[in-house]
Design a protein around this motif. Structure first.
Motif, mmCIF file in Angstrom:
data_model
loop_
_atom_site.group_PDB
_atom_site.id
_atom_site.type_symbol
_atom_site.label_atom_id
_atom_site.label_comp_id
_atom_site.label_asym_id
_atom_site.label_seq_id
_atom_site.Cartn_x
_atom_site.Cartn_y
_atom_site.Cartn_z
ATOM 1 N N ALA A 38 42.024 -1.475 -33.151
ATOM 2 C CA ALA A 38 42.111 -0.253 -32.338
ATOM 3 C C ALA A 38 43.341 -0.250 -31.451
ATOM 4 O O ALA A 38 43.831 0.827 -31.058
ATOM 5 C CB ALA A 38 40.851 -0.109 -31.491
ATOM 6 N N SER A 39 43.877 -1.418 -31.121
ATOM 7 C CA SER A 39 45.084 -1.486 -30.295
ATOM 8 C C SER A 39 46.342 -1.116 -31.054
ATOM 9 O O SER A 39 47.407 -0.939 -30.458
ATOM 10 C CB SER A 39 45.232 -2.888 -29.712
ATOM 11 O OG SER A 39 45.417 -3.849 -30.751
ATOM 12 N N THR B 127 48.067 -7.187 -35.231
ATOM 13 C CA THR B 127 47.558 -6.285 -34.197
ATOM 14 C C THR B 127 48.340 -6.465 -32.899
ATOM 15 O O THR B 127 48.866 -7.546 -32.612
ATOM 16 C CB THR B 127 46.073 -6.558 -33.932
ATOM 17 O OG1 THR B 127 45.901 -7.935 -33.578
ATOM 18 C CG2 THR B 127 45.236 -6.250 -35.165
ATOM 19 N N GLU C 108 48.019 -14.148 -31.222
ATOM 20 C CA GLU C 108 48.715 -13.251 -32.146
ATOM 21 C C GLU C 108 49.927 -13.926 -32.767
ATOM 22 O O GLU C 108 50.216 -13.741 -33.951
ATOM 23 C CB GLU C 108 49.151 -11.967 -31.429
ATOM 24 C CG GLU C 108 48.023 -11.075 -30.973
ATOM 25 C CD GLU C 108 47.514 -11.438 -29.597
ATOM 26 O OE1 GLU C 108 46.716 -10.679 -29.042
ATOM 27 O OE2 GLU C 108 47.916 -12.498 -29.077
ATOM 28 N N ASN D 205 47.039 -6.292 -29.842
ATOM 29 C CA ASN D 205 46.240 -7.124 -28.950
ATOM 30 C C ASN D 205 45.015 -7.614 -29.711
ATOM 31 O O ASN D 205 44.194 -6.808 -30.156
ATOM 32 C CB ASN D 205 45.808 -6.327 -27.710
ATOM 33 C CG ASN D 205 45.193 -7.229 -26.647
ATOM 34 O OD1 ASN D 205 44.316 -8.029 -26.920
ATOM 35 N ND2 ASN D 205 45.670 -7.084 -25.407
ATOM 36 N N TYR D 206 44.896 -8.916 -29.875
ATOM 37 C CA TYR D 206 43.808 -9.479 -30.669
ATOM 38 C C TYR D 206 42.438 -9.148 -30.074
ATOM 39 O O TYR D 206 41.476 -8.875 -30.796
ATOM 40 C CB TYR D 206 43.978 -11.001 -30.763
ATOM 41 C CG TYR D 206 42.778 -11.721 -31.318
ATOM 42 C CD1 TYR D 206 42.474 -11.664 -32.673
ATOM 43 C CD2 TYR D 206 41.931 -12.445 -30.477
ATOM 44 C CE1 TYR D 206 41.365 -12.318 -33.189
ATOM 45 C CE2 TYR D 206 40.825 -13.100 -30.974
ATOM 46 C CZ TYR D 206 40.546 -13.028 -32.332
ATOM 47 O OH TYR D 206 39.445 -13.672 -32.827
ATOM 48 N N PHE D 207 42.317 -9.163 -28.742
ATOM 49 C CA PHE D 207 41.020 -8.970 -28.108
ATOM 50 C C PHE D 207 40.542 -7.526 -28.212
ATOM 51 O O PHE D 207 39.341 -7.264 -28.130
ATOM 52 C CB PHE D 207 41.095 -9.399 -26.642
ATOM 53 C CG PHE D 207 41.414 -10.861 -26.476
ATOM 54 C CD1 PHE D 207 40.432 -11.824 -26.638
ATOM 55 C CD2 PHE D 207 42.697 -11.272 -26.174
ATOM 56 C CE1 PHE D 207 40.727 -13.173 -26.499
ATOM 57 C CE2 PHE D 207 43.000 -12.619 -26.025
ATOM 58 C CZ PHE D 207 42.011 -13.567 -26.195
ATOM 59 N N ARG D 208 41.458 -6.592 -28.420
ATOM 60 C CA ARG D 208 41.060 -5.196 -28.625
ATOM 61 C C ARG D 208 40.923 -4.864 -30.100
ATOM 62 O O ARG D 208 40.369 -3.825 -30.449
ATOM 63 C CB ARG D 208 42.098 -4.274 -27.978
ATOM 64 C CG ARG D 208 42.123 -4.346 -26.451
ATOM 65 C CD ARG D 208 43.224 -3.481 -25.894
ATOM 66 N NE ARG D 208 43.076 -2.100 -26.365
ATOM 67 C CZ ARG D 208 44.035 -1.186 -26.244
ATOM 68 N NH1 ARG D 208 45.204 -1.511 -25.708
ATOM 69 N NH2 ARG D 208 43.833 0.039 -26.684
ATOM 70 N N GLY D 209 41.451 -5.739 -30.965
ATOM 71 C CA GLY D 209 41.302 -5.535 -32.397
ATOM 72 C C GLY D 209 42.278 -4.521 -32.959
ATOM 73 O O GLY D 209 43.305 -4.186 -32.344
#
Length: 307
Positions: free
Chosen positions: A71-72, A63, A260, A65-69
């Motif tokens: 969806a990023s 991904t 990541e 961005n890990y914090f956005r999952g």
């Protein structure tokens, strides 16, 4: 007309009772069936508990961005970064694993054969001493190697020092499977028959012992490879900045870089170890008794063909 008036005509309500087969189909599952379902449920839940974190780590490495999952977006950027920075560790881990395997094959196969043939107390003591490094923490074994051999600077700074540590740790995983196969009564009978026909020890060892010990050798070899590639505690104590293997690099990425990159490193580690795990299932490590059943089937088929 009479057919309608006759209450006992075929198709009326006084049909014979349902057959036993139909009654069995309507019966509730037995206690054994419920127990089997419960076992499968526990197994699946346990597998999910173990596999889901690995799957989530792999997804994190792909991904943006890990914090956005997810969806990023998905990307191979982190994998490319890990390969660029740590490809030397990949090749070093493969070299160390290959050297460890070669050393354990040369030492472990003869040792397993000798321990299986000897029934003295000395051989049992030696076998327990070989297993001792597995019972000790990896840091303790590494510290012992540093105390004894750390004064040899050239040896201490080389990858050979890590290979020695891996051989000490993985040798029991080669000796035990080989000894278990060589201790079988069939192998002893074959050797005695060959000896009665004039075969030398070397001929018996190469033409009888090694082919029959193949399942144990394959199982031990694959265990040694996977353990050597994944060993961290002992390697972390023995490595230098120039001899950093995959597990040590993985710890560095999680400690100093974003998650990541560490997860992408996990993907790289996963791609290296999975082929070995699959090979352990398909290259000759049979279920208990499977090889014996296959040999008996081949013998019966040959006897039928001869008749």
């Amino acid at each position: 007309m009479n057919s309608f008036a006759n209450p006992t005509a075929p198709g009326m309500d006084d049909r014979p009772d349902q057959p036993p087969a139909a009654r069995r189909r309507l019966a509730l599952p037995s206690a054994r069936a419920w127990l089997a379902c419960a076992q499968w449920l526990v197994t699946l839940v346990t597998c999910a508990f173990l596999i889901v974190p690995v799957a989530m780590s792999i997804v994190a490495g792909l991904t943006v961005n890990y914090f956005r999952g997810v969806a990023s977006g998905l990307t191979l950027r982190w994998l490319d970064q890990v390969w660029t920075q740590y490809h030397a560790s990949v090749f070093l881990s493969l070299e160390v694993a290959a050297a460890t395997l070669a050393a354990t094959l040369m030492a472990g196969v003869p040792a397993g054969y000798a321990l299986a043939r000897s029934r003295t107390r000395v051989s049992r003591v030696i076998e327990e001493l070989l297993v001792l490094p597995v019972a000790l923490p990896g840091l303790a074994s590494a510290l012992a190697l540093l105390v004894v051999y750390g004064g040899f600077s050239a040896f201490r700074m080389s990858a050979a020092f890590i290979v020695v540590g891996h051989v000490v740790f993985t040798l029991p995983f080669m000796v035990r499977p080989v000894a278990a196969v060589c201790a079988s009564a069939d192998l002893r009978t074959l050797e005695e028959g060959a000896a009665s026909l004039g075969a030398s020890f070397w001929q018996r060892f190469t033409t009888i012992v090694l082919p029959n010990a193949k399942p144990g050798i394959v199982a031990g070899a694959l265990a040694v490879l996977t353990l050597s590639i994944g060993e961290f505690n002992l390697t972390w104590m023995l490595h230098t900045p120039d001899t950093k293997t995959l597990p040590v690099g993985l710890a560095d990425t999680y400690a100093s870089l974003r998650i990541e990159v560490g997860s992408a490193y996990t993907i790289l580690f996963f791609l290296m170890t999975m082929p070995l795990l699959v090979a352990m299932q398909w290259i000759g490590v049979d279920a208990p008794g499977a090889g014996t059943r296959q040999r008996k089937t081949r013998v019966r088929n040959k006897s039928k063909d001869s008749q």
